[in-house]
Enzyme design. Structure first.
Site, PDB file in Angstrom:
ATOM      1  N   GLY A   1       3.453   8.724  -3.418  1.00 42.62           N
ATOM      2  CA  GLY A   1       1.983   8.753  -3.525  1.00 42.62           C
ATOM      3  C   GLY A   1       1.454  10.077  -4.027  1.00 42.62           C
TER       4      GLY A   1
ATOM      5  N   ASP B   1      -2.265   4.636   3.831  1.00 37.18           N
ATOM      6  CA  ASP B   1      -1.650   3.800   4.871  1.00 37.18           C
ATOM      7  C   ASP B   1      -0.194   4.227   4.979  1.00 37.18           C
ATOM      8  OD1 ASP B   1      -1.160   0.169   5.225  1.00 37.18           O
ATOM      9  OD2 ASP B   1      -0.645   1.875   6.499  1.00 37.18           O
ATOM     10  N   SER B   2      -0.008   5.409   5.574  1.00 41.58           N
ATOM     11  CA  SER B   2       1.314   6.038   5.529  1.00 41.58           C
ATOM     12  C   SER B   2       2.026   5.992   6.866  1.00 41.58           C
ATOM     13  CB  SER B   2       1.125   7.518   5.158  1.00 41.58           C
ATOM     14  OG  SER B   2       0.605   8.217   6.286  1.00 41.58           O
ATOM     15  N   THR B   3       3.301   6.366   6.829  1.00 43.76           N
ATOM     16  CA  THR B   3       4.078   6.631   8.039  1.00 43.76           C
ATOM     17  C   THR B   3       3.632   7.992   8.587  1.00 43.76           C
ATOM     18  OG1 THR B   3       5.712   7.413   6.431  1.00 43.76           O
ATOM     19  CG2 THR B   3       6.099   5.256   7.401  1.00 43.76           C
TER      20      THR B   3
END
Ligand code: SAM
Length: 282
Positions: A138, A156-158
């Site tokens: 990203g 919308d990440s870890t």
């Protein structure tokens, strides 16, 4: 029946029962596992951490998407960073005004496996003509996006470890600021205030974002299968405020049925507990 267990802190573990492990793979980026159980249905983990399950995914996906559209109902160009399960894209694509959605997900295997094992989030996403799938980092992707060309970025990440680390850096937030237009909004997975490790990540992210965006807020939601169940999203923008510019009428006119989000909850979600406000402002 077996148990999936996640370590929430040194002294706290969370376990849920599953009847079947559906799939397991070490991808180029992470360990991917899919399970099926009675209480939470099908769920998947990345590097052993709960990502998405059929029982509470609606909470996370409602709250990452709808507050931004209730603040700016004219959103047309959207970038999702991460979000490989497809649930965030699913909710964005429900808005008829949206013209273009790019999902920059680093690990194609996550999306392909969710298409197979978790259709509740992935079904219909790739098929939508407005959708562009980019399987790349990203941070690298946003570096190549033109100035002031986007209305909304949804991160919308870890967590900020390993491949997710770059998405919690000042360099990344500055790129987000550059590519968002004057009404642009950044929403990011903002960790949690309860357990020390996540609270430290929450604090670090907020400090960095506050130095770059003139308007910054943090809002909360109840996520039963994430550590402590009390999780946050960040709302950052150049001009629009999620409370002052909340457009209830315009959002109601979309006529979207939602299982979690409504515009009253929207207002409440920004009303943070004192210990969280203090931690963010310390
Ligand atoms: N809701 C989940 C959470 O809060 O933990 C996140 C769900 S989503 C599946 C997270 C996605 O972020 C994963 O598919 C992962 O591969 C992706 N991801 C992690 N780091 C990334 C990066 N640097 N660029 C793009 N995607 C990334």
């Amino acid at each position: 029946m077996d148990w999936y267990t996640e370590q929430w802190s040194n002294d706290c573990k969370f376990s849920i029962a599953y009847d079947k492990e559906l799939y397991s793979e070490q991808s180029s980026f992470q360990q991917i596992n899919f399970y099926q159980g009675k209480e939470f249905g099908t769920f998947f983990t990345l590097d052993g951490l709960m990502m998405v399950n059929e029982k509470d995914e609606f909470i996370y996906h409602d709250m990452i998407v709808h507050p931004a559209f209730a603040t700016n109902p004219n959103i047309k160009k959207v970038l999702i960073i991460g979000g490989g399960d497809g649930g965030t894209a699913r909710e964005v694509l429900r808005y008829p005004n949206v013209e273009e959605v790019v999902m920059a997900e680093i690990d194609e295997r996550v999306f392909r496996l969710c298409q197979q094992y978790l259709p509740v989030t992935a079904r219909g996403v790739e098929e939508d003509s407005r959708m562009q799938l980019r399987f790349e980092d990203g941070l690298e992707y946003v570096r190549n996006v033109p100035d002031q060309s986007l209305d909304l970025i949804l991160v919308d990440s870890t967590d900020p470890v390993s491949i997710g680390e770059g998405l919690f850096t000042t360099a990344f937030y500055k790129e987000c600021y550059r590519v968002l237009n004057a009404d642009g909004i950044l929403i990011n997975q903002h960790e949690s205030p309860y357990f020390a490790e996540y609270a430290a990540n929450m604090k670090k992210a907020h400090t960095k974002i506050k130095d770059i965006f003139p308007i910054t807020h943090v809002y909360q939601y109840h996520m039963p299968t994430y550590p402590s169940g009390h999780w946050l999203f960040g709302f950052a923008s150049k001009r629009l405020d999620p409370l002052k510019n909340l457009n209830v009428e315009a959002w109601e006119q979309f006529g979207l049925e939602t299982k979690y989000y409504n515009t009253n909850l929207h207002i409440g979600a920004f009303g943070l507990p004192n210990y969280v406000k203090e931690a963010l402002n310390r």
